[in-house]
Design an enzyme around this catalytic site. Structure first.
Site, short mmCIF file in Angstrom:
data_model
loop_
_atom_site.label_atom_id
_atom_site.label_comp_id
_atom_site.label_asym_id
_atom_site.label_seq_id
_atom_site.Cartn_x
_atom_site.Cartn_y
_atom_site.Cartn_z
NE ARG A 88 -3.84 2.51 0.75
CZ ARG A 88 -4.70 3.08 1.49
NH1 ARG A 88 -5.09 1.97 2.51
NH2 ARG A 88 -5.24 4.06 1.35
NE ARG A 98 -7.99 1.87 -1.26
CZ ARG A 98 -8.70 3.04 -0.85
NH1 ARG A 98 -9.11 3.08 0.56
NH2 ARG A 98 -8.77 3.90 -1.38
CG ASP A 101 -8.24 1.38 3.82
OD1 ASP A 101 -7.38 1.63 4.30
OD2 ASP A 101 -9.48 1.56 3.31
CG ASP A 103 -9.44 2.27 7.50
OD1 ASP A 103 -8.35 3.15 8.07
OD2 ASP A 103 -10.02 2.02 6.57
#
Length: 175
Positions: A88, A98, A101, A103
């Site tokens: 990334r 991407r 990811d 989070d």
């Protein structure tokens, strides 16, 4: 120090069938994974919230983990390190394709808004985006959102069966 339940969302639209399982395996080396959601295929969305026909579909999921790490350390030392390891490269375009990811969507019942550290918990997308709400509800349908008090299942309900969202039972991401 007590262990905290943390909900982490995962998304990829570059080799997602390989990158989601790799991310979960790497995450399992740093935190205790308690549960893994189903995998959802969702269309790529642009800044205006419209489907971006120039990108491939995303695969999205979430994991429920336990960790003693504070949110900032989890984000920077674990999640960003895994993203980097999987290729990334962050750019100004937060909607760019991407490989991965990661989070923090929820960190127990904590509410954090720290612009300097770029941490907002709960993730505001947990209330408005299917690719976040549905996997979170898979993990703990009765868990109360720390801001609204709604169970995750109630937040996800309006997204169930939405056009363009497919449960991908063929993709297994358990670490």
């Amino acid at each position: 120090m007590t262990s905290n339940p943390v909900f982490i969302t995962l998304g990829s639209n570059i080799a997602p069938e390989e990158n989601l399982p790799r991310a979960v395996r790497l995450l399992a080396q740093r935190v205790t994974i308690k549960a893994v959601s189903r995998v959802y295929e969702t269309p790529p969305i642009d800044a205006s919230g419209q489907v971006n026909p120039d990108q491939g579909a995303f695969l999205n999921a979430a994991v429920l983990v336990e960790t003693n790490l504070p949110p900032g350390a989890l984000k920077l030392d674990v999640l960003r390190a895994i993203e980097s390891r999987l290729g990334r490269v962050r750019s100004a375009d937060k909607f760019a394709p991407r490989p991965i990811d990661l989070d923090i969507a929820l960190y127990g019942d904590r509410v954090i808004n720290d612009p300097a550290a770029r941490i907002t918990i709960p993730d505001p997308d947990s209330l408005t985006r299917a690719h976040v709400a549905l996997p979170l509800a898979d993990l703990a349908p009765g868990f109360a959102h720390p801001v609204t008090g709604q169970p995750l299942a109630a937040i996800a309900a309006p997204f169930a069966g939405q056009a363009g969202i497919i449960v991908r039972a063929d993709v297994v991401i358990n670490g």
